[in-house]
Design a protein around this motif. Structure first.
Motif, short mmCIF file in Angstrom:
data_model
loop_
_atom_site.label_atom_id
_atom_site.label_comp_id
_atom_site.label_asym_id
_atom_site.label_seq_id
_atom_site.Cartn_x
_atom_site.Cartn_y
_atom_site.Cartn_z
N VAL A 137 0.85 -1.19 0.00
CA VAL A 137 0.00 0.00 0.00
C VAL A 137 0.89 1.24 0.00
O VAL A 137 1.96 1.24 0.60
N ALA A 138 0.44 2.26 -0.71
CA ALA A 138 1.17 3.53 -0.75
C ALA A 138 0.17 4.67 -0.64
O ALA A 138 -0.98 4.57 -1.07
N ILE A 139 0.65 5.76 -0.07
CA ILE A 139 -0.15 6.98 0.04
C ILE A 139 0.74 8.14 -0.39
O ILE A 139 1.94 8.15 -0.10
N ALA A 140 0.15 9.07 -1.10
CA ALA A 140 0.91 10.23 -1.57
C ALA A 140 0.11 11.50 -1.32
O ALA A 140 -1.12 11.50 -1.41
N GLY A 141 0.83 12.56 -1.01
CA GLY A 141 0.20 13.86 -0.79
C GLY A 141 1.04 14.96 -1.40
O GLY A 141 2.26 14.86 -1.44
N ASP A 142 0.37 15.99 -1.87
CA ASP A 142 1.11 17.13 -2.40
C ASP A 142 1.53 18.03 -1.25
O ASP A 142 1.17 17.79 -0.10
N GLY A 143 2.28 19.08 -1.55
CA GLY A 143 2.82 19.92 -0.49
C GLY A 143 2.22 21.30 -0.38
O GLY A 143 2.66 22.11 0.43
N GLN A 144 1.20 21.60 -1.17
CA GLN A 144 0.67 22.96 -1.20
C GLN A 144 -0.30 23.24 -0.06
O GLN A 144 -1.21 22.45 0.19
N VAL A 145 -0.10 24.36 0.61
CA VAL A 145 -1.06 24.87 1.59
C VAL A 145 -1.59 26.18 1.04
O VAL A 145 -0.83 27.12 0.80
N THR A 146 -2.89 26.21 0.82
CA THR A 146 -3.54 27.39 0.25
C THR A 146 -4.28 28.12 1.36
O THR A 146 -5.01 27.52 2.13
N PHE A 147 -4.08 29.42 1.42
CA PHE A 147 -4.72 30.24 2.44
C PHE A 147 -5.82 31.07 1.78
O PHE A 147 -5.59 31.74 0.77
N SER A 148 -7.00 31.01 2.34
CA SER A 148 -8.12 31.82 1.89
C SER A 148 -8.43 31.62 0.41
O SER A 148 -8.88 32.53 -0.27
N GLN A 149 -8.18 30.45 -0.10
CA GLN A 149 -8.49 30.03 -1.47
C GLN A 149 -7.86 30.87 -2.57
O GLN A 149 -8.20 30.72 -3.73
N ASN A 150 -6.94 31.77 -2.22
CA ASN A 150 -6.35 32.56 -3.30
C ASN A 150 -4.86 32.86 -3.11
O ASN A 150 -4.30 33.65 -3.85
N MET A 151 -4.23 32.25 -2.10
CA MET A 151 -2.83 32.53 -1.87
C MET A 151 -2.12 31.26 -1.40
O MET A 151 -2.58 30.59 -0.47
N ILE A 152 -1.02 30.93 -2.04
CA ILE A 152 -0.23 29.78 -1.63
C ILE A 152 0.66 30.22 -0.47
O ILE A 152 1.48 31.11 -0.61
N MET A 153 0.47 29.58 0.69
CA MET A 153 1.24 29.92 1.89
C MET A 153 2.48 29.06 2.04
O MET A 153 3.47 29.49 2.60
N LYS A 154 2.39 27.82 1.57
CA LYS A 154 3.50 26.89 1.74
C LYS A 154 3.46 25.91 0.59
O LYS A 154 2.40 25.52 0.13
N GLN A 155 4.64 25.49 0.13
CA GLN A 155 4.69 24.58 -1.01
C GLN A 155 5.22 23.20 -0.69
O GLN A 155 5.20 22.32 -1.54
N ASN A 156 5.71 22.98 0.53
CA ASN A 156 6.29 21.68 0.84
C ASN A 156 5.80 21.09 2.16
O ASN A 156 6.56 20.51 2.91
N ALA A 157 4.51 21.24 2.43
CA ALA A 157 3.92 20.67 3.64
C ALA A 157 3.87 19.14 3.52
O ALA A 157 3.78 18.59 2.42
N LYS A 158 3.94 18.47 4.65
CA LYS A 158 3.85 17.01 4.69
C LYS A 158 2.46 16.64 5.22
O LYS A 158 2.16 16.85 6.39
N LYS A 159 1.63 16.09 4.35
CA LYS A 159 0.25 15.76 4.70
C LYS A 159 0.01 14.27 4.78
O LYS A 159 -1.13 13.83 4.92
N VAL A 160 1.07 13.51 4.66
CA VAL A 160 0.98 12.06 4.83
C VAL A 160 2.02 11.66 5.86
O VAL A 160 3.08 12.28 5.97
#
Length: 176
Positions: A16-39
């Motif tokens: 089994v594998a799980i993958a997640g992207d790194g983007q954290v979007t603030f207020s639906q119009n601004m990228i706050m972080k690009q390398n978050a770990k969500k897995v």
């Protein structure tokens, strides 16, 4: 729907594998972080968890899930059912806005705050704003290639990132 991330999980046999992207979007119009770990791996590296939604809410739920795993000696099925019940019934928890995918070598589940615990028939799950794209891509890859779950999850997320503005290519893949 949560406009902030994409998580995809693929199970084939006992892999089994799980993958997640790194983007954290603030207020639906601004990228706050690009390398978050969500897995992440929990329960001594035997369980994979991925979350979408409000970061604080998702982390709170992940911690609650880890508590349930400890209380149930790692029984994934019992732990997700108990988490969903508590999530739905608790006055504070039921306000948390997040979705989770959890998996081990035996099971893969999607867990929501409204009490749903779903074990997909095809052992493929995706959540978040890019979830539908990642799910479609993963299904196509499972049906038409001999790739391993980790490769499928990564490629599915890459496809989702090329379509969904809330998903990026900073991908973290974990596997069991």
């Amino acid at each position: 729907m949560f406009h902030a991330t994409t998580i995809v999980a693929v199970k084939k046999g006992e892999k089994v594998a799980i993958a997640g992207d790194g983007q954290v979007t603030f207020s639906q119009n601004m990228i706050m972080k690009q390398n978050a770990k969500k897995v992440r791996k929990v329960y001594n590296g035997k369980v994979l968890v991925g979350f979408a939604g409000s970061v604080a809410d998702a982390i709170t739920l992940c911690e609650k899930f880890e508590e349930k795993l400890e209380q149930n000696s790692g029984n994934l099925q019992k732990s997700v059912v108990e988490l969903a019940k508590e999530w739905r019934q608790d006055k504070i928890l039921r306000r948390l806005e997040a979705l989770m995918i959890v998996a081990n070598s035996e099971h893969l589940f999607v867990v929501s705050g409204s009490g749903e615990v779903v074990e997909p028939d095809d052992n493929i799950a995706a959540i978040g704003s890019g979830g539908p794209y990642a799910l479609a891509a993963a299904r196509a890859l499972v049906q038409n290639t001999n790739l391993e779950p980790a490769e499928i999850a990564k490629k599915a997320l890459e496809i989702a990132a090329s379509i969904c503005i809330y998903t990026n290519n900073n991908i973290t893949v974990l596997e069991l």
